[in-house]
Enzyme design. Structure first.
Site, short mmCIF file in Angstrom:
data_model
loop_
_atom_site.label_atom_id
_atom_site.label_comp_id
_atom_site.label_asym_id
_atom_site.label_seq_id
_atom_site.Cartn_x
_atom_site.Cartn_y
_atom_site.Cartn_z
N ARG A 82 0.85 -1.18 0.00
CA ARG A 82 0.00 0.00 0.00
C ARG A 82 0.89 1.24 0.00
O ARG A 82 2.10 1.15 0.21
CB ARG A 82 -0.91 0.00 1.22
CG ARG A 82 -1.91 -1.14 1.24
CD ARG A 82 -2.57 -1.27 2.60
NE ARG A 82 -3.27 -0.05 2.97
CZ ARG A 82 -3.47 0.36 4.22
NH1 ARG A 82 -2.99 -0.34 5.24
NH2 ARG A 82 -4.14 1.47 4.47
N SER B 223 0.67 4.12 1.95
CA SER B 223 0.82 4.96 3.14
C SER B 223 2.28 4.95 3.61
O SER B 223 3.05 4.05 3.27
CB SER B 223 -0.09 4.47 4.26
OG SER B 223 0.37 3.23 4.77
N LYS C 126 -1.87 -8.13 11.41
CA LYS C 126 -3.19 -8.07 12.02
C LYS C 126 -4.29 -7.71 11.01
O LYS C 126 -5.47 -7.88 11.29
CB LYS C 126 -3.20 -7.06 13.17
CG LYS C 126 -3.04 -5.60 12.80
CD LYS C 126 -2.97 -4.73 14.05
CE LYS C 126 -2.77 -3.26 13.73
NZ LYS C 126 -3.90 -2.66 13.00
N ASP C 127 -3.89 -7.21 9.82
CA ASP C 127 -4.88 -6.89 8.79
C ASP C 127 -5.35 -8.12 8.02
O ASP C 127 -6.34 -8.07 7.30
CB ASP C 127 -4.30 -5.89 7.79
CG ASP C 127 -4.10 -4.51 8.39
OD1 ASP C 127 -4.76 -4.20 9.39
OD2 ASP C 127 -3.28 -3.74 7.84
N THR D 221 -10.55 6.64 18.52
CA THR D 221 -10.15 5.31 18.06
C THR D 221 -11.33 4.69 17.34
O THR D 221 -12.48 4.91 17.73
CB THR D 221 -9.69 4.39 19.21
OG1 THR D 221 -9.39 3.09 18.66
CG2 THR D 221 -10.77 4.22 20.26
N SER E 201 -11.38 1.34 16.93
CA SER E 201 -11.26 -0.06 17.30
C SER E 201 -12.17 -0.37 18.48
O SER E 201 -12.01 0.21 19.56
CB SER E 201 -9.80 -0.38 17.67
OG SER E 201 -9.73 -1.60 18.39
N ARG F 250 -12.10 -3.07 20.08
CA ARG F 250 -11.24 -3.72 21.07
C ARG F 250 -10.67 -2.69 22.03
O ARG F 250 -10.72 -2.86 23.25
CB ARG F 250 -10.10 -4.46 20.35
CG ARG F 250 -9.01 -4.99 21.29
CD ARG F 250 -7.84 -5.55 20.49
NE ARG F 250 -7.25 -4.59 19.58
CZ ARG F 250 -6.36 -3.66 19.93
NH1 ARG F 250 -5.96 -3.59 21.18
NH2 ARG F 250 -5.87 -2.82 19.04
N ARG F 251 -10.13 -1.61 21.48
CA ARG F 251 -9.57 -0.56 22.33
C ARG F 251 -10.68 0.14 23.12
O ARG F 251 -10.51 0.44 24.30
CB ARG F 251 -8.82 0.46 21.46
CG ARG F 251 -7.51 -0.05 20.91
CD ARG F 251 -6.93 0.91 19.89
NE ARG F 251 -5.62 0.50 19.42
CZ ARG F 251 -5.10 0.84 18.24
NH1 ARG F 251 -5.81 1.59 17.40
NH2 ARG F 251 -3.89 0.42 17.90
N LYS F 252 -11.79 0.38 22.46
CA LYS F 252 -12.89 1.10 23.11
C LYS F 252 -13.38 0.35 24.35
O LYS F 252 -13.53 0.94 25.42
CB LYS F 252 -14.05 1.29 22.12
CG LYS F 252 -15.24 2.05 22.71
CD LYS F 252 -16.32 2.26 21.65
CE LYS F 252 -17.49 3.04 22.23
NZ LYS F 252 -18.56 3.27 21.21
N ARG G 207 -10.28 7.83 11.78
CA ARG G 207 -9.80 7.15 10.58
C ARG G 207 -8.62 7.90 9.99
O ARG G 207 -8.33 9.02 10.37
CB ARG G 207 -10.92 7.06 9.53
CG ARG G 207 -11.98 5.99 9.80
CD ARG G 207 -11.45 4.57 9.74
NE ARG G 207 -10.61 4.32 8.58
CZ ARG G 207 -11.07 3.94 7.38
NH1 ARG G 207 -12.36 3.77 7.19
NH2 ARG G 207 -10.23 3.72 6.39
N ASN H 221 -4.48 7.50 7.94
CA ASN H 221 -3.18 6.92 8.25
C ASN H 221 -2.63 7.55 9.53
O ASN H 221 -3.24 8.45 10.11
CB ASN H 221 -2.21 7.05 7.07
CG ASN H 221 -1.95 8.51 6.70
OD1 ASN H 221 -1.79 9.37 7.55
ND2 ASN H 221 -1.89 8.79 5.40
N VAL H 222 -1.48 7.08 9.96
CA VAL H 222 -0.94 7.51 11.26
C VAL H 222 -0.77 9.02 11.31
O VAL H 222 -1.19 9.70 12.27
CB VAL H 222 0.40 6.80 11.54
CG1 VAL H 222 1.06 7.38 12.79
CG2 VAL H 222 0.19 5.31 11.69
N THR I 36 -2.23 11.34 9.51
CA THR I 36 -3.53 12.00 9.45
C THR I 36 -4.20 12.00 10.82
O THR I 36 -4.78 13.00 11.25
CB THR I 36 -4.44 11.28 8.43
OG1 THR I 36 -3.84 11.38 7.13
CG2 THR I 36 -5.82 11.93 8.40
N ARG I 37 -4.11 10.89 11.52
CA ARG I 37 -4.74 10.81 12.85
C ARG I 37 -4.06 11.76 13.82
O ARG I 37 -4.74 12.42 14.62
CB ARG I 37 -4.65 9.36 13.36
CG ARG I 37 -5.40 8.37 12.51
CD ARG I 37 -5.38 7.00 13.15
NE ARG I 37 -5.58 5.95 12.16
CZ ARG I 37 -5.72 4.67 12.45
NH1 ARG I 37 -5.68 4.27 13.71
NH2 ARG I 37 -5.89 3.77 11.50
N CYS J 190 -11.49 -9.11 12.97
CA CYS J 190 -11.03 -8.05 13.87
C CYS J 190 -12.11 -7.05 14.23
O CYS J 190 -11.86 -6.12 14.99
CB CYS J 190 -9.83 -7.34 13.27
SG CYS J 190 -8.33 -8.35 13.33
#
Length: 546
Positions: free
Chosen positions: A10, A12, A80-81, A128, A130, A132-134, A150, A152-153, A155-156, A245
């Site tokens: 990709r 990014s 993990k993707d 976030t 996710s 899972r994190r939430k 949402r 990329n790193v 952008t966040r 996921c």
């Protein structure tokens, strides 16, 4: 290998770093490669939550199509993707070493509250996407507001910089790989034993065609077999749950000198309180199946728990037990008495570290209003002591949480950073001094008993299914006039408490960490379908070895 390889990736910054990492590893073994950037469906879809995309092929499908068609030779993915089963005709030929799988909570500096767990202010808005994190964040801090994030790193991080959030959560691996400067923010590193990561977080997967045997042989040279074994457990757990996921599922497995340790968390959705499990095993054989079986709806859990400590309604343990409809009775069986009223300022003058091993030690020390240099650093034995220290607005520079309840390991880790300094130990009179015993001869120890404990003389027995003891003195108080009832199970918060239980010949379970998170894991992990001997007359046992 004579042929020049084409690596699909990709576009990014993080994906390009990952692909270049593999390219460089190949170069080290004399293999030439070039990159080909491919846009994926996940890059184009911005309206769906990230957890709806991860693990479902949205970030991998186009790369895999190019691989199958022979347009590229290798696809590099964040492991993990990937879905848990490879598409027909493809296989994972190698995995990278594991980057730190911790999470980062990145906080705007004016939104920091060091008295709070995780250091973010009350009712903060955390970004976030996710579940899972939430689920895990809300279990730790129910006051937080979680909003989707949402991009990329970079952008966040820019969205945080633009103050669209008070804080955001990112995987530490991605930030480290990109060597991003986060000095404008306050950053909390949350270890994978606290916020449990996604299966295979921090690992890269190198995917090839199943028929490319020549390339398979080459890639063995950059394959990390130990990492593959550990994440194999995590990915198998994900596969057995059949959730992908989008499920609020975290699983983290690590190899130790004795075998393997695995932490697993699972919730129904991002709003639900998660169940947590900690297991140890000699090998990975059957480990994933054991974990998944512990989460079945019909598994028998205790009806009631007694703990030798009062629990507030906001207590993590109390809320974890309530989630499983387990009644809890909390009462201390001891009284705490301060034994000094003043501190010698001359002693404090030379202190470089203050090490706390208990909440009572912290409270009784600060009651004395110590005047310490602003350069003094603080250390705690684990999360429970850290939370108590934070109530005074102090974030410890060292926490033994990662080492669990093995005080020898905590002492060794602390000794490495405190070498050559002067360390003050406010503690209970008569307590074990395991940490002190691990420090080197070049480290000066100032021993400071600040409180003592006395037992209640007439303690009522509890008929609870599980008895949790939080100190050796509480053990002494309870068993002065009481016995273990048939079917009751015992949990010891740590080794010193366990030693007292051992003295009277009682069997018990040890959690990984001496705090409410560890205790919640220990209760959930009890094999309650097969009770111990009726009178509990057995020697020490730890959280079940498989």
């Amino acid at each position: 290998m004579d042929r020049k390889l084409i690596i699909g990736t990709r576009g990014s910054d993080l994906a390009l770093w990952q692909a270049n990492y593999v390219k460089d590893r190949l170069s080290e073994i004399g293999v030439t490669a070039e990159l080909k950037v491919i846009k994926t469906q996940g890059d184009n879809i911005q309206h769906l939550r990230l957890d709806k995309l991860e693990g479902k092929g949205f970030f991998t499908k186009e790369l895999e199509e190019e691989l199958l068609s022979g347009k590229i030779d290798i696809a590099v993915h964040s492991h993990k993707d990937l879905p848990t089963t490879s598409p027909p005709g493809l296989k994972i030929a190698a995995v990278s070493e594991r980057e730190d799988p911790s999470e980062l909570l990145i906080i705007l500096k004016d939104c920091v509250d060091s008295k709070k767990r995780l250091s973010v202010k009350h009712n903060a808005v955390v970004g976030t996407s996710s579940n899972r994190r939430k689920a895990q964040l809300l279990a730790t801090r129910p006051d937080l507001e979680i909003e989707d994030l949402r991009g990329n790193v970079n952008t966040r991080i820019q969205k945080l910089r633009d103050e669209k959030y008070d804080a955001i959560m990112l995987a530490k691996a991605g930030v480290d790989r990109l060597k991003l400067d986060l000095s404008e923010f306050h950053v909390e590193v949350i270890p994978p034993t606290e916020i449990i990561p996604a299966p295979a977080q921090g690992v890269l997967a190198v995917q090839i065609r199943a028929t490319d045997d020549e390339l398979q042989e080459v890639l063995k040279q950059i394959h990390d077999g130990e990492v593959a074994e550990a994440i194999g457990v995590e990915r198998k757990v994900l596969n057995l749950f059949e959730g992908g996921c989008h499920m609020p599922l975290g699983c983290y497995c690590r190899k130790t000198a004795q075998g393997f340790e695995v932490w697993t968390t699972k919730a129904e959705d991002g709003e639900s309180f998660p169940s947590r499990l900690y297991l140890k095993a000699d090998s990975t054989t059957g480990l994933a199946e054991k974990i998944v079986n512990q989460f079945t709806d019909d598994r028998k859990l205790p009806n009631s728990v007694f703990i030798t400590r009062e629990l507030a309604d906001s207590s993590y343990l109390k809320r974890a037990l309530a989630h499983h409809k387990i009644q809890v009775e909390g009462r201390s069986l001891i009284k705490i008495f301060s034994i000094i009223n003043t501190l010698d300022p001359y002693i404090l003058k030379y202190v470089k570290w203050v090490f706390f091993s208990s909440k009572n030690g912290i409270e009784n020390f600060f009651r004395l209003k110590p005047r310490l240099s602003k350069h003094v650093q603080y250390a705690v034995v684990g999360r429970g002591s850290e939370e108590a220290l934070r109530s005074y607005g102090i974030i410890p520079s060292f926490s033994g949480e990662a080492e669990g309840i093995e005080m020898e390991k905590v002492g060794d880790a602390f000794a490495a950073i405190a070498a050559g300094s002067t360390v003050l130990f406010p503690r209970a009179k008569g307590s074990l001094q395991t940490i002190q015993s691990r420090l080197g001869s070049d480290t000066k120890i100032i021993d400071l008993p600040v409180y003592e404990t006395r037992i209640d003389e007439d303690v009522e027995r509890s008929g609870a299914d599980v008895l949790i003891f939080t100190s050796p003195t509480n053990v002494e108080a309870y068993f002065k006039n009481n016995l273990v009832e048939p079917g009751q199970k015992i949990i010891s918060i740590g080794n010193s408490t366990g030693k007292k239980l051992e003295e009277i010949g009682l069997q018990f379970t040890l959690p990984f960490s001496p705090d409410e998170l560890g205790l919640a894991e220990a209760v959930f992990g009890l094999d309650y379908g097969n009770s111990n001997s009726a009178n509990g007359d057995a020697s020490k046992t730890v959280t079940p070895l498989l």
